[in-house]
Design a protein around this motif. Sequence first.
Motif, PDB file in Angstrom:
ATOM      1  N   MET A   1       0.842  -1.183   0.000  1.00 31.12           N
ATOM      2  CA  MET A   1       0.000   0.000   0.000  1.00 31.12           C
ATOM      3  C   MET A   1       0.886   1.244   0.000  1.00 31.12           C
ATOM      4  O   MET A   1       2.073   1.155  -0.303  1.00 31.12           O
TER       5      MET A   1
ATOM      6  N   GLU B   1      -2.475   1.931   6.241  1.00 31.51           N
ATOM      7  CA  GLU B   1      -3.206   1.077   5.304  1.00 31.51           C
ATOM      8  C   GLU B   1      -2.786  -0.377   5.426  1.00 31.51           C
ATOM      9  O   GLU B   1      -3.610  -1.284   5.281  1.00 31.51           O
TER      10      GLU B   1
ATOM     11  N   GLU C   1      -4.451  -1.733   8.595  1.00 31.55           N
ATOM     12  CA  GLU C   1      -5.876  -1.948   8.342  1.00 31.55           C
ATOM     13  C   GLU C   1      -6.100  -3.222   7.542  1.00 31.55           C
ATOM     14  O   GLU C   1      -7.032  -3.991   7.820  1.00 31.55           O
TER      15      GLU C   1
END
Length: 277
Positions: free
Chosen positions: A257, A262, A265
């Motif tokens: 990412m 990110e 997550e």
Amino acid sequence: MNIRTVKRIVKGYATKDGAGVKLIRVLGHDDVKDIDPFLMLDAFGSDDYRDFIKGFPMHPHRGIETITYLLDGRIDHKDSIGNSGTLAGGELQWMTSGSGILHEEMPQKTEKLKGLQFWLNLPKDKKMAKPNYFPISADMLHEIVIDGGKIKLIAGEYNGIKAIESAYVKVTMMDVTLSPNSEHSFQIPESQNCFVYVFDGSGFFDDQDFLVEEHNVAIFNGGDSIFVKALDKGVHFILLAAVPLNEPIAWAGPIVMNTEEEIREAFKELESGNFIK
């Protein structure tokens, strides 16, 4: 003509991945600055099925495209969005993981397995694109006869001939074979980062006579052409080129990412079962 010089040569090394598949790891984290938008390149090849039969069981990807080019053998595959099939010699699998996909690649017992896989980064605004699988059969490729050899044009355009056009990042990909002691110049736009991986044989890969041998990569400096001279056994290589994204990269295993948040997550979603959108 501005011939590209070799910036550096990267030597592949033997390792294992998946459930124990023997392979040659060539490019990875340390090379991204020079090969952007490409991320990784692994090559595999063996005539002993025990080296590859355990395969790559179901695993996740997000934020990238994975491209598998099989020269010899057979790989059965399936994924979390309902695709399944068999990859045979001379074929490719172009998979967009986008927002998230689970897939497996299981080599089958054959006399020989040979090929490579590389990862292609997705731009920031396409990281969460819809996952997609694109099978490329041998008859979709263009074979171009050149002095002293041939080009199998897989993606992009060369000398006005167009092949596969990737959906997000435009790539030039060609499989090149040069006969012993032959030479050829390849026009590659100066805007693109470029490198070659040598499958077999060896050759000189610029006007400074950098020798590149099998299982090695030559990463090039800027210019608009690449000069190659094959040695006594000829040379067989793959050439990859594309315009760099020049975006931040956060990378953890099979997930790439733009930020560490990110990445966190994505792994939270994997743990909670919400990874597949």
